[in-house]
Design a protein around this motif. Structure first.
Motif, PDB file in Angstrom:
ATOM      1  N   LEU A  42       0.834  -1.198   0.000  1.00 14.63           N
ATOM      2  CA  LEU A  42       0.000   0.000   0.000  1.00 14.63           C
ATOM      3  C   LEU A  42       0.869   1.249   0.000  1.00 14.63           C
ATOM      4  O   LEU A  42       1.890   1.316   0.661  1.00 14.63           O
ATOM      5  CB  LEU A  42      -0.908   0.003   1.237  1.00 14.63           C
ATOM      6  CG  LEU A  42      -1.945  -1.133   1.267  1.00 14.63           C
ATOM      7  CD1 LEU A  42      -2.815  -0.982   2.501  1.00 14.63           C
ATOM      8  CD2 LEU A  42      -2.799  -1.111   0.029  1.00 14.63           C
ATOM      9  N   SER A  43       0.414   2.251  -0.731  1.00 10.59           N
ATOM     10  CA  SER A  43       1.174   3.491  -0.839  1.00 10.59           C
ATOM     11  C   SER A  43       0.607   4.586   0.049  1.00 10.59           C
ATOM     12  O   SER A  43       1.088   5.696   0.050  1.00 10.59           O
ATOM     13  CB  SER A  43       1.154   3.976  -2.296  1.00 10.59           C
ATOM     14  OG  SER A  43      -0.177   4.247  -2.694  1.00 10.59           O
ATOM     15  N   ILE A  55      -9.395  -0.347   1.040  1.00  7.36           N
ATOM     16  CA  ILE A  55      -8.486  -1.261   1.735  1.00  7.36           C
ATOM     17  C   ILE A  55      -8.558  -1.003   3.241  1.00  7.36           C
ATOM     18  O   ILE A  55      -8.308   0.126   3.685  1.00  7.36           O
ATOM     19  CB  ILE A  55      -7.031  -1.062   1.252  1.00  7.36           C
ATOM     20  CG1 ILE A  55      -6.955  -1.144  -0.284  1.00  7.36           C
ATOM     21  CG2 ILE A  55      -6.120  -2.085   1.907  1.00  7.36           C
ATOM     22  CD1 ILE A  55      -7.382  -2.456  -0.861  1.00  7.36           C
ATOM     23  N   PRO A  56      -8.915  -2.010   4.024  1.00  4.95           N
ATOM     24  CA  PRO A  56      -8.925  -1.822   5.485  1.00  4.95           C
ATOM     25  C   PRO A  56      -7.559  -1.391   5.987  1.00  4.95           C
ATOM     26  O   PRO A  56      -6.524  -1.839   5.479  1.00  4.95           O
ATOM     27  CB  PRO A  56      -9.313  -3.205   6.009  1.00  4.95           C
ATOM     28  CG  PRO A  56     -10.028  -3.868   4.873  1.00  4.95           C
ATOM     29  CD  PRO A  56      -9.360  -3.360   3.641  1.00  4.95           C
ATOM     30  N   GLN A  63      -3.488  -8.924  -1.480  1.00  5.72           N
ATOM     31  CA  GLN A  63      -3.250  -9.894  -2.549  1.00  5.72           C
ATOM     32  C   GLN A  63      -4.378  -9.720  -3.556  1.00  5.72           C
ATOM     33  O   GLN A  63      -5.547  -9.886  -3.228  1.00  5.72           O
ATOM     34  CB  GLN A  63      -3.236 -11.305  -1.990  1.00  5.72           C
ATOM     35  CG  GLN A  63      -2.081 -11.524  -1.016  1.00  5.72           C
ATOM     36  CD  GLN A  63      -1.961 -12.979  -0.612  1.00  5.72           C
ATOM     37  OE1 GLN A  63      -1.247 -13.758  -1.242  1.00  5.72           O
ATOM     38  NE2 GLN A  63      -2.670 -13.341   0.443  1.00  5.72           N
ATOM     39  N   ARG A  64      -4.014  -9.371  -4.754  1.00  7.06           N
ATOM     40  CA  ARG A  64      -5.002  -9.056  -5.768  1.00  7.06           C
ATOM     41  C   ARG A  64      -5.132 -10.220  -6.737  1.00  7.06           C
ATOM     42  O   ARG A  64      -4.144 -10.681  -7.296  1.00  7.06           O
ATOM     43  CB  ARG A  64      -4.607  -7.769  -6.499  1.00  7.06           C
ATOM     44  CG  ARG A  64      -5.738  -7.118  -7.257  1.00  7.06           C
ATOM     45  CD  ARG A  64      -5.432  -5.698  -7.629  1.00  7.06           C
ATOM     46  NE  ARG A  64      -5.413  -4.806  -6.467  1.00  7.06           N
ATOM     47  CZ  ARG A  64      -5.452  -3.495  -6.553  1.00  7.06           C
ATOM     48  NH1 ARG A  64      -5.492  -2.920  -7.734  1.00  7.06           N
ATOM     49  NH2 ARG A  64      -5.428  -2.758  -5.471  1.00  7.06           N
ATOM     50  N   VAL A  65      -6.351 -10.682  -6.919  1.00  2.92           N
ATOM     51  CA  VAL A  65      -6.636 -11.821  -7.786  1.00  2.92           C
ATOM     52  C   VAL A  65      -7.363 -11.321  -9.029  1.00  2.92           C
ATOM     53  O   VAL A  65      -8.380 -10.633  -8.926  1.00  2.92           O
ATOM     54  CB  VAL A  65      -7.494 -12.874  -7.054  1.00  2.92           C
ATOM     55  CG1 VAL A  65      -7.911 -13.991  -8.013  1.00  2.92           C
ATOM     56  CG2 VAL A  65      -6.728 -13.450  -5.863  1.00  2.92           C
ATOM     57  N   THR A  66      -6.847 -11.662 -10.196  1.00  3.83           N
ATOM     58  CA  THR A  66      -7.439 -11.194 -11.447  1.00  3.83           C
ATOM     59  C   THR A  66      -8.641 -12.052 -11.834  1.00  3.83           C
ATOM     60  O   THR A  66      -8.586 -13.286 -11.781  1.00  3.83           O
ATOM     61  CB  THR A  66      -6.402 -11.214 -12.583  1.00  3.83           C
ATOM     62  OG1 THR A  66      -5.857 -12.535 -12.704  1.00  3.83           O
ATOM     63  CG2 THR A  66      -5.277 -10.241 -12.298  1.00  3.83           C
ATOM     64  N   ASP A  85      -9.945  -9.761   7.016  1.00  2.71           N
ATOM     65  CA  ASP A  85      -9.563 -11.136   7.351  1.00  2.71           C
ATOM     66  C   ASP A  85      -8.623 -11.751   6.319  1.00  2.71           C
ATOM     67  O   ASP A  85      -7.775 -12.576   6.653  1.00  2.71           O
ATOM     68  CB  ASP A  85     -10.809 -12.018   7.479  1.00  2.71           C
ATOM     69  CG  ASP A  85     -11.704 -11.596   8.628  1.00  2.71           C
ATOM     70  OD1 ASP A  85     -11.171 -11.050   9.626  1.00  2.71           O
ATOM     71  OD2 ASP A  85     -12.929 -11.798   8.531  1.00  2.71           O
ATOM     72  N   ASP A  86      -8.782 -11.368   5.036  1.00  4.16           N
ATOM     73  CA  ASP A  86      -7.938 -11.987   4.012  1.00  4.16           C
ATOM     74  C   ASP A  86      -7.151 -10.979   3.170  1.00  4.16           C
ATOM     75  O   ASP A  86      -6.206 -11.341   2.492  1.00  4.16           O
ATOM     76  CB  ASP A  86      -8.787 -12.861   3.077  1.00  4.16           C
ATOM     77  CG  ASP A  86      -9.956 -12.105   2.437  1.00  4.16           C
ATOM     78  OD1 ASP A  86      -9.790 -10.926   2.106  1.00  4.16           O
ATOM     79  OD2 ASP A  86     -11.031 -12.717   2.260  1.00  4.16           O
ATOM     80  N   CYS A  87      -7.563  -9.713   3.218  1.00  2.00           N
ATOM     81  CA  CYS A  87      -6.886  -8.656   2.443  1.00  2.00           C
ATOM     82  C   CYS A  87      -6.772  -9.023   0.962  1.00  2.00           C
ATOM     83  O   CYS A  87      -5.778  -8.701   0.301  1.00  2.00           O
ATOM     84  CB  CYS A  87      -5.506  -8.351   3.033  1.00  2.00           C
ATOM     85  SG  CYS A  87      -5.566  -7.692   4.716  1.00  2.00           S
ATOM     86  N   ILE A  88      -7.797  -9.710   0.445  1.00  2.00           N
ATOM     87  CA  ILE A  88      -7.829 -10.089  -0.971  1.00  2.00           C
ATOM     88  C   ILE A  88      -8.683  -9.087  -1.729  1.00  2.00           C
ATOM     89  O   ILE A  88      -9.837  -8.844  -1.380  1.00  2.00           O
ATOM     90  CB  ILE A  88      -8.395 -11.507  -1.159  1.00  2.00           C
ATOM     91  CG1 ILE A  88      -7.440 -12.555  -0.562  1.00  2.00           C
ATOM     92  CG2 ILE A  88      -8.613 -11.800  -2.657  1.00  2.00           C
ATOM     93  CD1 ILE A  88      -7.986 -13.968  -0.629  1.00  2.00           C
ATOM     94  N   ALA A  89      -8.108  -8.488  -2.764  1.00  2.00           N
ATOM     95  CA  ALA A  89      -8.843  -7.570  -3.631  1.00  2.00           C
ATOM     96  C   ALA A  89      -8.989  -8.208  -5.011  1.00  2.00           C
ATOM     97  O   ALA A  89      -8.074  -8.888  -5.488  1.00  2.00           O
ATOM     98  CB  ALA A  89      -8.115  -6.237  -3.741  1.00  2.00           C
TER      99      ALA A  89
END
Length: 568
Positions: A42-43, A55-56, A63-66, A85-89
């Motif tokens: 994160l910036s 983003i929390p 972790q970004r999933v396409t 809980d998972d920080c998945i975007a």
């Protein structure tokens, strides 16, 4: 060529741009993880708290999933929040057709981590068994195909009737449009069930394939199609129920109503797949898939589906703007569906053609009692034929006779009249179509000249091979009233051997040999055509040309299907 960019060119440019974005997704700070998921540092520039993708603060990195899908489902998925809980975007792309994604998966190049096509049938046809995918969810949502008309006043008995009514029913290209895809698949299903015979299905799909994009752009959006119906420009339009429901939300006073021909239809089912190459063991991708399924099963997710005009996976009818419960229209023979789709793709592909017209002496002979010569009929046929093809097609024109011109001190049997260009290309204020018509009229028979057929056929083949266009039907069209009579030209045996040797099996060039008049030596033309990769046909009037081209492309589609289905 003019500076105006066509819709197809604009879409292709955008697709290439999106491919570059896809590969370079995320900018600085990207770390590639196993299986293709992306971790982003994160910036400090977090999204707005009201943004589902915010983003929390507890996520040091994400972790970004396409995910590749279509526009309708993308609208829904963008509501899925990033969890602490998972920080998945989810990095969602809706700029790739099913064919594009299938090629990415089969080639293992820039493939998405997850793929949600609009239809499991479309996905199977596109992959054609060339790549393995893991089914993460059989169906995330449903939506049937519908036909929309003003006040529901226009009705159709079945989907084959819908395809046949090409001047009344607007339909975009099934290769990119969901509703149009359902129309073709539904028509094939009717045939597989015995309700419509194969000849009718073939005629209807051929008609759509060869007229797509001729009068109107093939990439009309559902909104543009429904606007045309609301404004009285078209009687009906084929769309999905989701497209119709979204349109009515914004155009409640349009008076449009949707129906299902015969009360039966296939449905888009939005399966979720995980490409198998290197992705199987990636826990992050698996977590993302579970997250998508869980969200769409929740009350919040069901509301998001309804807002997008989609039914839930249990096929509950929409509360508003729904056609209600529909009867399933499942295919009784998957081969009918696969063959129909293969034929449609081939017949709707852009054509890259070179037409060579015989201008030997015998072409000046009278053909019939109205005084027209063989050349008159040929030129009328070319003039009529040039109007049949949409702007996406390319065509060039040659004439041929014995020793027609001298090039570099050597006699040559053919002359380029118009080089191959797309019909939309412009030259000195004229389109290619206009140039072809004008220059075609200038061709006249050369008195007492022989027929330099063989040398011309080989030269035309090599010209198309040099100017080969991928994803197009690359065709040489020879229009002649005779057989080769050039005493100094290549022999027929040597011509056949040379073309057979130089043909690329992966990128073949198709020949259409058209015999002009009843006196044409069809035996010789048929023998030549079948040995070099084509078909021979006879044409005795200008009206024959459309039938010839339609039949020729249908014959080629059968060859393609015999060789096995291809991705699409």
């Amino acid at each position: 060529m003019g500076n105006a960019q066509s819709r197809r060119e604009a879409r292709e440019a955008q697709r290439k741009k999106n491919n570059r974005k896809w590969i370079a997704l995320g900018g600085a700070g990207v770390i590639l993880l196993s299986g293709g998921a992306l971790a982003y540092q994160l910036s400090g520039n977090e999204a707005s708290p009201n943004d589902p993708q915010a983003i929390p603060s507890s996520c040091v990195s994400t972790q970004r999933v396409t995910v590749a899908t279509n526009t309708t489902m993308a609208e829904v998925l963008k509501n899925i929040p990033v969890s602490a809980d998972d920080c998945i975007a989810l990095a969602i792309s809706d700029n790739h057709s099913a064919n594009d994604v299938a090629h990415q998966i089969t080639d293992d190049k820039a493939a998405p981590n997850l793929w949600i096509p609009d239809s499991s049938t479309r996905a199977q046809l596109a992959l054609a068994g060339k790549a393995k995918v893991i089914t993460k969810d059989k169906s995330l949502a449903k939506t049937p195909g519908v036909v929309v008309s003003k006040d529901g006043s226009t009705t159709y008995k079945n989907w084959n009737d819908v395809l046949a009514a090409n001047t009344d029913v607007s339909m975009a290209d099934p290769k990119i449009d969901s509703g149009a895809f359902l129309a073709v698949i539904n028509a094939a299903a009717e045939t597989s069930q015995g309700a419509v015979n194969q000849q009718v299905l073939t005629a209807n799909t051929s008609l759509r394939a060869q007229t797509i994009g001729v009068d109107v752009p093939e990439d009309l959006s559902p909104t543009e199609q429904l606007d045309a119906v609301a404004q009285g420009k078209m009687k009906s339009a084929v769309v999905s129920e989701a497209d119709f429901a979204k349109y009515i939300k914004d155009h409640g006073d349009s008076g449009l109503k949707a129906q299902v021909p015969g009360s039966a239809t296939n449905e888009l089912d939005f399966p979720m797949y995980q490409p198998a190459q290197g992705n199987e063991a990636n826990n992050t991708v698996g977590q993302a898939a579970d997250k998508i399924s869980a969200y769409l099963s929740s009350e919040e997710g069901k509301k998001a589906l309804a807002d997008a005009g989609l039914r839930t996976e249990d096929n509950s009818a929409l509360t508003d703007h729904s056609v209600g419960q529909v009867k399933p229209l499942d295919s009784k023979d998957p081969k009918v569906t696969a063959d129909t789709w293969s034929a449609y793709k081939l017949q709707s592909a852009p054509m890259n053609a070179l037409i060579a017209i015989d201008s030997s002496g015998s072409m000046g002979w009278k053909l019939n009692s109205d005084g027209k010569t063989r050349m008159d009929v040929t030129k009328e046929a070319v003039a009529a034929g040039s109007q049949l093809f949409p702007i996406r097609d390319s065509m060039g024109l040659w004439e041929f006779a014995y020793n027609l011109e001298t090039v570099d001190g050597k006699p040559r049997d053919y002359r380029e009249v118009v080089p191959i260009r797309s019909f939309g290309a412009e030259l000195d204020g004229q389109t290619q179509r206009e140039v072809l018509l004008q220059q075609g009229e200038s061709i006249t028979p050369h008195k007492d000249s022989y027929t330099g057929l063989n040398d011309t056929t080989l030269a035309a083949f090599r010209n198309i091979k040099k100017n080969f266009q991928n994803d197009s039907a690359n065709v040489v069209v020879i229009m002649t009233d005779g057989e080769d009579t050039d005493p100094n030209g290549i022999s027929t045996e040597k011509l056949i051997e040379t073309i057979q040797r130089e043909q690329d099996p992966e990128n073949p060039i198709y020949f259409v040999m058209i015999g002009i008049s009843e006196d044409a030596n069809m035996t010789a033309l048929e023998s030549l055509a079948t040995q070099i990769g084509g078909e021979a046909f006879q044409a005795n009037s200008p009206e024959d040309i459309q039938k010839v081209f339609q039949e020729a492309l249908t014959q080629q589609s059968k060859k393609e299907m015999a060789a096995g289905p291809s991705a699409g």
